[in-house]
Design a protein around this motif. Sequence first.
Motif, mmCIF file in Angstrom:
data_model
loop_
_atom_site.group_PDB
_atom_site.id
_atom_site.type_symbol
_atom_site.label_atom_id
_atom_site.label_comp_id
_atom_site.label_asym_id
_atom_site.label_seq_id
_atom_site.Cartn_x
_atom_site.Cartn_y
_atom_site.Cartn_z
ATOM 1 N N UNK A 262 -22.404 15.043 28.636
ATOM 2 C CA UNK A 262 -22.212 16.282 27.887
ATOM 3 C C UNK A 262 -21.268 17.186 28.679
ATOM 4 N N UNK A 263 -20.164 17.631 28.099
ATOM 5 C CA UNK A 263 -19.245 18.511 28.830
ATOM 6 C C UNK A 263 -19.964 19.774 29.296
ATOM 7 N N UNK A 264 -19.766 20.138 30.559
ATOM 8 C CA UNK A 264 -20.438 21.306 31.117
ATOM 9 C C UNK A 264 -19.610 21.881 32.250
ATOM 10 N N UNK A 265 -19.671 23.197 32.393
ATOM 11 C CA UNK A 265 -19.065 23.898 33.523
ATOM 12 C C UNK A 265 -20.051 24.954 33.994
ATOM 13 N N UNK A 266 -19.855 25.417 35.217
ATOM 14 C CA UNK A 266 -20.609 26.550 35.738
ATOM 15 C C UNK A 266 -19.608 27.629 36.126
ATOM 16 N N UNK A 267 -19.863 28.851 35.694
ATOM 17 C CA UNK A 267 -18.959 29.958 35.990
ATOM 18 C C UNK A 267 -19.722 31.076 36.702
ATOM 19 N N UNK A 268 -18.974 31.955 37.388
ATOM 20 C CA UNK A 268 -19.552 33.107 38.068
ATOM 21 C C UNK A 268 -19.135 34.397 37.400
#
Length: 312
Positions: A262-268
Motif C-alpha cells: 500500500x503506498x504510504x509516506x510519513x510527513x512532519x
Amino acid sequence: MSGPPLLVAAHSDTVFPLDTPLQPGLAEGKAFGPGIGDNSLGVAAAVSLPRLFEELGFRPAVDVLITGNVGEEGLGNLRGIRRVMDDRPNIGAVIAVEGHNLGRVTHVAVGSRRLKVRVTGEGGHSWGDFGASNAIHGAAEIIHELCRIPLPANPKTTLNVGVIEGGTSINTIASQVWFNLDLRSVEAFALRRLSDRVDRVLSTHRKGLDVTVDVVGDRPAGVVPPDCRLVRLAVEVLEELGIQPAGDASSTDANIPISRGVPAVCIGLTSGGNVHREDEFIDLAPIERGIAQLMMLVLCAADELHRGSIRL
C-alpha cells in the motif's frame, strides 16, 4: 465515494512513563513538553482535519479515515497500525503524520528485528566458586562476537545492544543476565542476512551457559519508489509551500502499509528538538505551513485515489 479510502495515521503513544510530569510551556516562539512534537502535534493536526475542511468548504474526493494508533514507540512493534490495516484491507494509501521534521518525505521503511537474549550460568561465590560459569562474562563474549559481524554500509544496516541487566552483587558470580538487541536495515534481504548471522552466534554452544532468545519486535522493511504518485505529491506540495523537500528513511507507522504493498509516506509538521526528552520542544511559526501541507496532501491524494492513479 468512488475510490479506496485514504488513511491519515498519527501515533498517540510516547516514550515516557505515565507518571512523567506534564508541565507544558511557551517561550520565544517555542512550545515545550514531553511528547509535544512526538507526537501530540501530529495527533492534534490529524483530528483537526474534518473541522478545517468543513470551515474551508473542502470535500475530499474519497473517504478519509483518521486514526490515533498506539504501539509506534519502543517495543510497541507497530501493533496499532497493524490492527488498523488488518481491519481496513481496502485502504488505498496512507499518510503517517509526525510533529517533527517538516520537509521530510519518508518513503523508505527501515525494518528492524528486536531480540531479548537471556544468558544463565551456574553462579556462586566470587572466591569460593571461582571457575563456575558466569552469565555476565558469557553475555559479554556474545556481545563482542555480535559486534564483530561485518555490516554493509549500503544498504545501511545496523546492530545495537541497547539495554543489559543482570547479576546479584559485586562478589557473586552472575547466574543470569539479559540484554536487548536491535537489528535494522533499509533492505529486507540485508536484515534477514544479518538476523541469520546473529542467530548463528546466539545458537553456538557455550560450556556451562544456557542462552534463550525471544523476539520482541519485528518491523518490516520496504520502499515506495520516488516516482510513485503519492511520493511525488508530497514533494510537490512542499515545493508549492516554499519548503525544501528531503527524502527520508525511517521506522514509522508507514512501515506496515508499505510492507503490504500500500503506498504510504510519513510527513512532519514543524521543526523542533530534544525528541524523546522531557524538555522536547517545537517551533510554533512553521506549524501553519505544516498543517497546510497536510491538508493539501490529503486533498491531492484523495483526488488521485479517486482517479485510480496512486499505486505501487
